[in-house]
Design an enzyme around this catalytic site. Structure first.
Site, PDB file in Angstrom:
ATOM      1  N   ARG A 224       0.635  -0.968   0.126  1.00 31.20           N
ATOM      2  CA  ARG A 224       0.066  -0.148   0.098  1.00 31.20           C
ATOM      3  C   ARG A 224       0.934   1.161  -0.006  1.00 31.20           C
ATOM      4  NH1 ARG A 224      -3.293  -2.868  -1.838  1.00 31.20           N
ATOM      5  NH2 ARG A 224      -5.371  -3.292  -1.145  1.00 31.20           N
ATOM      6  N   HIS A 272      -0.194  -0.142 -10.387  1.00 26.68           N
ATOM      7  CA  HIS A 272      -0.999  -0.983  -9.401  1.00 26.68           C
ATOM      8  C   HIS A 272      -1.318  -2.291 -10.070  1.00 26.68           C
ATOM      9  CE1 HIS A 272      -3.645  -0.910  -5.497  1.00 26.68           C
ATOM     10  NE2 HIS A 272      -3.401  -2.054  -5.840  1.00 26.68           N
TER      11      HIS A 272
END
Length: 309
Positions: A224, A272
């Protein structure tokens, strides 16, 4: 009839509806899967946090909210969510993360970037050490971190893993606690971060943590973006204390075009893509949890609200 509300976004509906309906049928479940149901009649909510549904109070009969992502930081703090919440753990997501992590660990271990772009016609026989001599540390030993650690050990790397609660994984040096974190960082020639984002892990990788790394360490973050203090990472890259950072997640996504990560020679940006929830492999997991919820059996991968994951 089990009424299942698909509240994971209009853009995902076409990709998910067929695999879910197939999985429900194969599990022997009579489900009415739709994007719209009367809230009081909904039995199960299939969910993604970045959708308009944020108030769960009307869903008085819902037995579970089944997140399609591994990360739940975008929903776990919602005070209207009183139903059981499950995070996604599925074989495809795990396999994808293992492939990403192992690929980039090997990329940095073998010096592939230099071989591709940095030779300039000059013969430079720079032989890398064997994997046994390249220490890897993984922060986070959940489903994804544990699988990645095990795969790297099988490739010959000595792997240290750190988690907030003590784990025991064959072949992995498992550490926990603040002292354990310092020990794990000090041996990390390659550091992989797969921690969940919680109040306890936000900004965990800042100047203090980077200072414990060996000089010239490499950082890989498919976890993250909020785990990293960006200005501290940039400072460590500028001094060369961190030789390179491969980053897949960011505080703001998509990463703004003017962000310095894009142009820094010591940073690789991937958008991502480390691992995505794939409907074909995730749908059976959802179907099993629907069956369990309707049968009043324990739900798989239930989120601990206090821990945040």
């Amino acid at each position: 009839m089990i009424r299942v509300l698909f509240a994971a976004g209009d853009s995902r509906w076409d990709d998910w509806k067929s695999p879910l309906r197939t999985a429900f049928a194969e599990a022997g479940l009579d489900c009415d899967l739709a994007q719209h149901h009367e809230p009081s009649q909904v039995d199960i909510i299939v969910y993604a946090p970045n959708v308009p549904l944020q108030d769960f109070r009307p869903y008085t009969n819902a037995r579970a909210v089944l997140n399609i992502w591994a990360g739940v930081e975008g929903i776990v703090g919602n005070e209207t969510l009183t139903q059981p919440l499950a995070r996604m753990v599925d074989p495809g997501l795990t396999e994808g993360m293992v492939e990403y992590v192992c690929g980039h660990v090997l990329r940095h271990h073998l010096g592939i970037d230099t071989q591709i772009t940095g030779q300039d016609g000059v013969w430079k026989p720079q032989v890398p050490p064997l994997a046994r001599d390249r220490a890897v540390t993984i922060l986070g030993l959940g489903e994804l971190g544990g699988a990645c650690a095990t795969a790297l050990v099988q490739l010959g790397f000595p792997v240290t893993g750190w988690s907030r609660s003590q784990k025991d994984i064959a072949g992995i040096r498992c550490l926990s606690g603040d002292d354990g974190l310092t020990k794990a960082l000090k041996t990390a020639q390659i550091l992989v971060c797969l921690l969940p984002l919680t109040p306890d892990t936000t900004d965990i990788l800042g100047s203090a943590a980077f200072g414990h790394l060996p000089a010239g360490a490499v950082l890989i973050n498919p976890g993250r973006g909020g785990l990293i203090v960006e200005r501290d990472l940039m400072a460590a890259l500028e001094t060369g204390h961190i030789a390179h950072a491969t980053l897949d997640t960011f505080r703001t996504e998509p990463l703004p075009q003017d962000h310095p990560f894009w142009s820094h020679p010591g940073v690789t940006v991937t958008p991502h893509i480390a691992s995505e929830t794939r409907p074909a492999t995730a749908a059976p997991v959802i179907a099993e949890n629907v069956r369990r919820a309707m049968a009043d059996e324990p739900i798989l991968h239930l989120v601990d609200r206090e821990k945040g994951y």
